[in-house]
Design an enzyme around this catalytic site. Structure first.
Site, mmCIF file in Angstrom:
data_model
loop_
_atom_site.group_PDB
_atom_site.id
_atom_site.type_symbol
_atom_site.label_atom_id
_atom_site.label_comp_id
_atom_site.label_asym_id
_atom_site.label_seq_id
_atom_site.Cartn_x
_atom_site.Cartn_y
_atom_site.Cartn_z
ATOM 1 C CE1 TYR A 26 -9.381 2.975 6.755
ATOM 2 C CE2 TYR A 26 -8.371 4.115 8.612
ATOM 3 C CZ TYR A 26 -8.313 3.662 7.306
ATOM 4 O OH TYR A 26 -7.191 3.898 6.555
ATOM 5 C CE LYS A 27 -7.666 -0.502 5.296
ATOM 6 N NZ LYS A 27 -8.210 0.223 4.147
ATOM 7 C CG ASP B 3 -0.378 -2.312 6.976
ATOM 8 O OD1 ASP B 3 -1.452 -2.640 7.529
ATOM 9 O OD2 ASP B 3 -0.264 -1.276 6.308
ATOM 10 C CG PHE C 114 -1.970 1.075 1.135
ATOM 11 C CD1 PHE C 114 -3.069 0.937 0.307
ATOM 12 C CD2 PHE C 114 -1.827 2.251 1.858
ATOM 13 C CE1 PHE C 114 -4.018 1.945 0.205
ATOM 14 C CE2 PHE C 114 -2.772 3.260 1.760
ATOM 15 C CZ PHE C 114 -3.874 3.102 0.929
ATOM 16 N NE ARG D 191 -10.150 -2.431 -2.689
ATOM 17 C CZ ARG D 191 -9.572 -1.825 -1.643
ATOM 18 N NH1 ARG D 191 -8.441 -2.276 -1.159
ATOM 19 N NH2 ARG D 191 -10.114 -0.757 -1.113
HETATM 20 C C1 PLP Z 1 -2.396 -1.783 3.822
HETATM 21 C C2 PLP Z 1 -2.839 -0.415 4.226
HETATM 22 N N1 PLP Z 1 -2.114 0.270 5.106
HETATM 23 C C3 PLP Z 1 -2.488 1.519 5.497
HETATM 24 C C4 PLP Z 1 -3.636 2.089 5.009
HETATM 25 C C5 PLP Z 1 -4.092 3.452 5.380
HETATM 26 O O1 PLP Z 1 -3.366 4.099 6.354
HETATM 27 P P1 PLP Z 1 -4.077 5.288 7.162
HETATM 28 O O2 PLP Z 1 -5.117 4.654 8.036
HETATM 29 O O3 PLP Z 1 -2.969 5.937 7.902
HETATM 30 O O4 PLP Z 1 -4.718 6.180 6.159
HETATM 31 C C6 PLP Z 1 -4.428 1.387 4.102
HETATM 32 C C7 PLP Z 1 -5.670 1.998 3.568
HETATM 33 O O5 PLP Z 1 -6.414 1.481 2.822
HETATM 34 C C8 PLP Z 1 -4.013 0.105 3.698
HETATM 35 O O6 PLP Z 1 -4.735 -0.587 2.809
#
Ligand code: PLP
Length: 426
Positions: free
Chosen positions: A220-221, A195, A126, A385
């Site tokens: 938030y996911k 991550d 990402f 997606r």
């Molecule tokens: C793998 C991954 N890491 C990080 C993030 C986003 O980071 P942040 O919450 O700091 O915007 C996302 C967002 O979709 C993501 O898919």
């Protein structure tokens, strides 16, 4: 796979009642819980209570009387149950990108003494992860090398200080073998940073069993914590009190209310806190976490996330089978078929490599089937997606979503100009 079979699968689904924990708009089939989870039914009343009672009446006293001060740890213990961590090893705080900065800094600082100067990651990681790593490497005198997934083990040379990976790829839904890659990194003398943005609440994760070093993830996911919800940090117990993170704010101090002029990190993962915590956002996140933990009683003794994982695989299998049967030749499956390598999303590319992926997603959204689009580049195709969240989706939803897709294609709805205008957020 017929509509009748889907209805029968829903009738037999032990998790079906969990959908009642959410507020889902009428007529919407939500296939984007991998981007923003659905509103938990408990959240509006809980947030109203925190505002009116804890803030309105309790005022500053609520840091003690409502235990606001313990929220990062209390929620961290809930996250720990979902990611194979122990109580006391996780805190919920700040954002994903910020937490990644903290743990990467801690890992790089530790490795600098050994003379290793390389961080490796996956080319299709990402972007925020790559951007944070890039600037940190520049600042700290390291080189960031981006590698394709199948070349990762060979890239673990004795120059490598840190292997930074996203467990489930945001674009393809492909899942790494955390235990094997961590073992390979350790054998090469490197630390691992994972991550878990697309893993926590989506697939079983075994951080301690994998001997991983650091992990961060999103609230938030799949954790349904609300837009921009606080993220989480996990640090293996062998490192938690040894490494320091760079954002040494007072909430990470051993005794913040001594108001000492000098920083002394708190023991354990609490040192990964920085400043005053967002109490309203943490309160909403707790409602989201409780929705995922509501599936725990269905796991039996098979380990956390077992029941959700069973249903997630069955939903993604059904989606793949229906798309291939009902839209023959139109799409190429980008997500691995193999269960052990699949997250909780299905990603498709157009087989003819033509334009239209974005417009098809927009036409589906207009029909209430909400997925999303991720733009490709010279190496990667445009992606449609679809996140399949077992807490609030059923098999009939999957059947209906594919029926809408068939109609969008047959009626060429996606060619309409309004579906071909790019919005700011795709
Ligand atoms: C793998 C991954 N890491 C990080 C993030 C986003 O980071 P942040 O919450 O700091 O915007 C996302 C967002 O979709 C993501 O898919």
């Amino acid at each position: 796979m017929t509509l009748d079979v889907c209805k029968r699968l829903d009738a037999q689904d032990p998790l079906a009642a969990l959908r009642d924990l959410f507020i889902l708009p009428e007529g919407v089939i939500y296939l984007d819980g991998n981007s923003l989870g659905v509103l938990p039914k408990a959240a509006p009343a809980r947030i109203a209570e925190v505002v009116a009672k804890e803030w309105g009446e309790g005022l500053i006293r609520s840091w003690n009387s409502a235990s606001w001060i313990d929220l990062p740890q209390r929620l961290g213990d809930k996250v720990a149950r979902l990611i194979g961590a122990a109580p006391g090893e996780v805190v919920c705080t700040d954002g994903t990108s910020v937490n990644l900065y903290k743990v990467l800094f801690a890992a790089l600082s530790q490795m600098k003494a050994g003379g290793r100067r390389v961080m490796i990651s996956e080319r299709s990681n990402f972007p925020t992860d790559l951007y944070i790593a890039e600037s940190l490497c520049r600042e700290r005198g390291f080189t960031l090398k981006l590698i394709d997934a199948d070349e990762l083990p060979a890239a673990l040379t004795d120059e490598v200080a840190v292997l930074m990976l996203t467990h489930v790829n945001y674009r393809t839904g492909a899942m790494h073998d955390m235990k094997a890659l961590t073992a390979a990194a350790h054998a090469a003398g490197a630390l691992t940073v994972w991550d878990l943005a697309h893993s926590a609440g989506a697939v079983p994760v075994a951080l301690n069993d994998s001997e991983a070093d650091f992990a961060i993830g999103c609230g938030y996911k799949y954790l349904n914590g609300g837009p921009g919800a606080p993220a989480f940090v996990w640090v293996h117990a062998r490192h938690a009190s040894r490494f320091e993170q760079p954002l040494s704010g007072w909430f990470g101090h051993a005794a913040p209310f001594e108001f000492s002029p000098h920083y002394r990190p708190a023991p354990g993962v609490a040192r990964y806190l920085c400043g005053t915590q967002p109490i309203l956002a943490l309160s909403a996140l707790e409602c989201g976490l409780d929705t995922v933990l509501a599936a725990e009683p269905f796991d039996g003794n098979r380990g956390s996330m077992a029941a959700l994982r069973d249903k997630s695989l069955a939903l993604t299998d059904a989606f793949i089978a229906l798309v291939e049967e009902r839209c023959p030749g139109r799409f190429t499956l980008v997500t691995p078929r193999e269960h052990a390598r699949r997250g909780s999303q299905v990603c498709l590319a157009l087989s003819d490599k033509g334009p239209g992926a974005y417009a098809i997603v927009q036409a589906l959204i207009a029909r209430g089937v909400i997925g999303d689009f991720r733009a490709g580049d010279a190496q990667m195709p445009d992606i449609l997606r679809f996140g399949l969240t077992p807490l609030y989706l059923g098999f009939e939803d999957v059947w209906n979503a594919v029926e809408h897709l068939v109609q969008v294609l047959e009626r060429e709805e996606w060619k309409r100009p309004e579906f071909n205008q790019k919005l700011a957020v795709t």
